[in-house]
Write a protein that holds these residues in place. Structure first.
Motif, PDB file in Angstrom:
ATOM      1  N   UNK A 186      33.424  72.051 -17.422  1.00 57.13           N
ATOM      2  CA  UNK A 186      33.793  70.752 -17.523  1.00 57.13           C
ATOM      3  C   UNK A 186      34.658  69.668 -16.596  1.00 57.13           C
ATOM      4  N   UNK A 187      35.634  70.155 -15.900  1.00 52.83           N
ATOM      5  CA  UNK A 187      36.516  69.310 -14.832  1.00 52.83           C
ATOM      6  C   UNK A 187      36.660  69.603 -13.641  1.00 52.83           C
ATOM      7  N   UNK A 188      36.117  70.728 -12.904  1.00 48.71           N
ATOM      8  CA  UNK A 188      36.562  70.617 -12.146  1.00 48.71           C
ATOM      9  C   UNK A 188      35.736  70.533 -10.905  1.00 48.71           C
ATOM     10  N   UNK A 189      35.674  69.512 -10.004  1.00 49.82           N
ATOM     11  CA  UNK A 189      34.451  68.448  -9.066  1.00 49.82           C
ATOM     12  C   UNK A 189      33.078  70.029  -8.641  1.00 49.82           C
ATOM     13  N   UNK A 190      32.028  69.426  -8.474  1.00 51.56           N
ATOM     14  CA  UNK A 190      31.515  69.968  -8.111  1.00 51.56           C
ATOM     15  C   UNK A 190      31.093  70.365  -6.643  1.00 51.56           C
ATOM     16  N   UNK A 191      30.970  71.889  -6.816  1.00 44.36           N
ATOM     17  CA  UNK A 191      30.680  71.711  -5.028  1.00 44.36           C
ATOM     18  C   UNK A 191      29.857  71.217  -4.162  1.00 44.36           C
ATOM     19  N   UNK A 192      30.831  70.292  -3.126  1.00 43.79           N
ATOM     20  CA  UNK A 192      29.879  69.277  -2.058  1.00 43.79           C
ATOM     21  C   UNK A 192      30.148  68.758  -0.609  1.00 43.79           C
ATOM     22  N   UNK A 193      29.229  68.785   0.203  1.00 40.32           N
ATOM     23  CA  UNK A 193      30.153  68.728   1.483  1.00 40.32           C
ATOM     24  C   UNK A 193      30.517  67.886   1.594  1.00 40.32           C
TER      25      UNK A 193
END
Length: 639
Positions: free
Chosen positions: A382-389
């Protein structure tokens, strides 16, 4: 064998004469030296058993490779009369392909157990698996578990990311060409891996979490939950009928409650009507993720609503500006006071989460790590940021952050909440870097909100542990991205290690007196160019080696690694080596109740041993007109 009379009737032919219900004798082709080994197995008894079958002609035969099988002995042969005989499934040859005993098997709730440790637990297991035609995660129940001596060579497979598993040569692995036996695969071939590894299983305690007395007292003291005695008795009865009262750490419902609680702390709400005390729980998210949550609610015995959609207009006033936007919101509700009361008792905040003090459920402190992981992973969904570079540095990932808003009066509560989460993450090997705060919008009542952020360490090893051991629940997109990110970071780690070795070899050669040109000729190539070697020799490097300019950025890597696999979480890895393994015990496998016959073993998507007998009450005249189509369909559906 003690009751069977085995007599030699030829130079290399032995017979078990007809006794009891045997219709014909049983005959074994073997030399005197071989028969001594055959006697130690139970296979001659199976050859005698075959001799009892209706319509058998002349003899039950066994070839020199006879050994224990299923019904027939392996190496058994029999002929049956066309009109009076039978077709025995035991006479149809098949291989039992197996895994070494130390192989970890991934379960539905994100924990692993060694396959050789499941003799007493497999009946109740629910394994992680995949739908393969349109790839997606799924679960499967084992219908059989077994261990046996290996009947094919034991091999050790290692991939280019360093993942490895031991299996017999006939054990199939999922590849772009379908399920292929390990013995037919070669270095460089692609096969499917599931980089999420979860955490090892720990048995939960039998300690009580919820008792009738404790819940009754909670309801009596909690405002607005229907404190009347009759309503309270009815609520307790609802939970008792569903096996939720009393509730223990070891209760089958607890894994589902851990996940639902975690998500509720993020994209959910719980409230009790002020006048009636009726409880309502709502969950918000994407429709495909909500369907998974609905299934877990139903698994607890409650009835979720259908998924609703509505357009919402929002206006947010921040410290910088006022923003207005519109979006479609999808959600479902559970209108059950018993469900709401149980979640509230277990620690779910009731009402506006930003305008109250609450902590993470303290009872999880005493829970096994895999139950903590379920709560965290659902909250992260729900709340943790999406994996992104990092923009401009597409080989490096941003630090994952978990954000929550609190009214200024409750900031200390928010810090305590995030601090407890950081402690649970530490138990799982994941480091948090800091808890940051930032002043946010002014609310309609004039109060100021503060954003708190739990920032996790962004070094590759920490990210691998986060995304492979904890991951995301109830968020298919983020879970799939995290799996590919783990795969990418593992490849990146091996590339950096290889370049570090080149740098060390360059220095060693220079110290040994070799000329610079000789060193270039020996080491220059795809892993390291001349400039890299020069910097290694002359001390121009201020940091450790990097992957190099030819290493693909994450997005290009993701496209290739998930080709045809969608958002299933599976990735394609390449085989680095296949070598003989030194097995000194049994090997193991499952038969699972799933149309695609697979499970996750050691992080690999493998086939199960799918031999099962199914009976149908059809007569020959009913089947014969459709025989060809029936056989085609069986070959299509059964691996």
């Amino acid at each position: 064998m003690a009751d069977l009379k085995l007599k030699q009737i030829g130079k290399a032919l032995w017979e078990i004469p007809r006794t009891g219900g045997m219709r014909v004798p049983a005959r074994i082709y073997a030399t005197p030296q071989m028969i001594e080994h055959i006697r130690s197995d139970n296979a001659p008894q199976q050859a005698a058993n075959v001799a009892h079958l209706p319509g058998i002609v002349k003899a039950s035969l066994a070839m020199p490779d006879i050994h224990w099988g299923y019904g027939f002995p392996i190496g058994g042969v029999a002929a049956f009369d066309l009109d009076e005989g039978v077709i025995s499934p035991g006479g149809v040859g098949y291989d039992i392909n197996c895994l070494s005993g130390q192989t970890d098997v991934l379960h539905q709730h994100g924990y692993t157990r060694r396959i050789d440790d499941m003799a007493e637990t497999w009946h109740d297991a629910s394994l992680a698996c995949f739908r393969l035609d349109a790839p997606a995660g799924d679960t499967a129940r084992p219908v059989r578990w077994f261990g046996r001596p290996p009947q094919a060579p034991l091999l050790r497979l290692t991939t280019q990311t360093g993942a490895s598993v031991e299996a017999t040569a006939d054990h199939p692995f999922w590849t772009p060409a379908g399920m292929i036996p390990l013995g037919q695969l070669r270095p460089g071939d692609r096969l499917a891996r599931y980089p999420f590894r979860g955490v090892p299983f720990e048995p939960p305690a039998e300690d009580l979490l919820v008792t009738e007395q404790a819940l009754s007292c909670f309801l009596e003291k909690t405002r607005g939950t229907g404190r009347a005695g009759n309503a309270r008795a009815q609520l307790l009865n609802h939970l008792r009928r569903r096996g939720l009262l009393p509730l223990r750490y070891a209760s089958p419902a607890v894994p589902y409650l851990c996940k639902l609680l975690g998500f509720l702390f993020g994209d959910g709400s719980l409230h009790f009507a002020a006048r009636t005390g009726k409880g309502v729980v709502a969950f918000y998210g994407l429709p495909e993720d909500l369907e998974t949550i609905r299934a877990d609610v139903a698994a607890l015995g409650f009835t979720p609503s259908r998924i609703y959609a509505r357009r919402r207009r929002h206006a947010i006033r921040t410290a910088y500006d006022t923003y207005a936007f519109e979006r479609e919101e999808t959600f479902f509700r559970v209108r059950s006071t018993a469900f709401a009361a149980l979640l509230a008792f277990l620690g779910a905040p009731v009402g506006n989460k930003a305008a109250q003090a609450y902590d993470a459920p303290a009872w999880l402190d005493a829970a096994p790590r895999w139950q903590k992981r379920l709560f965290l992973a659902a909250l992260f969904g729900a709340e943790l940021s999406t994996p992104r570079t990092v923009p401009g540095h597409e080989c490096n990932f941003q630090a994952p952050t978990l954000s929550m808003n609190k009214r200024a009066a409750y900031v200390a509560s928010g810090r305590a909440f995030l601090g407890r989460l950081a402690g649970w993450l530490r138990d799982l090997g994941v480091r948090a870097r800091q808890i940051a705060t930032r002043r946010e919008q002014v609310n309609v009542d004039g109060t100021r909100s503060v954003r708190l952020r739990l920032v996790l360490a962004a070094d590759p090893e920490n990210l691998i542990r986060l995304w492979s051991a904890v991951g995301y629940e109830y968020n298919r997109k983020r879970r799939a991205l995290a799996a590919v990110a783990v795969h990418y970071l593992q490849r990146k780690r091996r590339r950096v290690a290889a370049r570090r070795q080149v740098a060390e070899e360059a220095v060693a050669l220079a110290d040994a007196g070799y000329a610079r040109q000789t060193i270039f000729e020996a080491l220059e190539g795809r892993i390291a160019n001349r400039r890299f070697i020069e910097r290694s020799l002359y001390g121009g490097r201020r940091t450790g080696p990097r992957v190099g300019a030819d290493f693909p950025p994450f997005e290009a890597f993701r496209s290739e690694a998930t080709e045809g696999l969608g958002t299933s979480g599976m990735v394609w890895d390449r085989i680095a080596s296949i070598e003989p393994a030194q097995g000194d015990g049994l090997v193991y496998d499952f038969t699972v109740d799933h149309p695609d016959h697979n499970f996750v073993a050691g992080g690999f998507v493998v086939s199960n041993c799918g031999v099962r007998l199914m009976a149908a009450s059809l007569r020959r005249q009913q089947v014969q007109p459709q025989a060809e189509a029936l056989v085609d369909e069986l070959f299509r559906r059964v691996p």
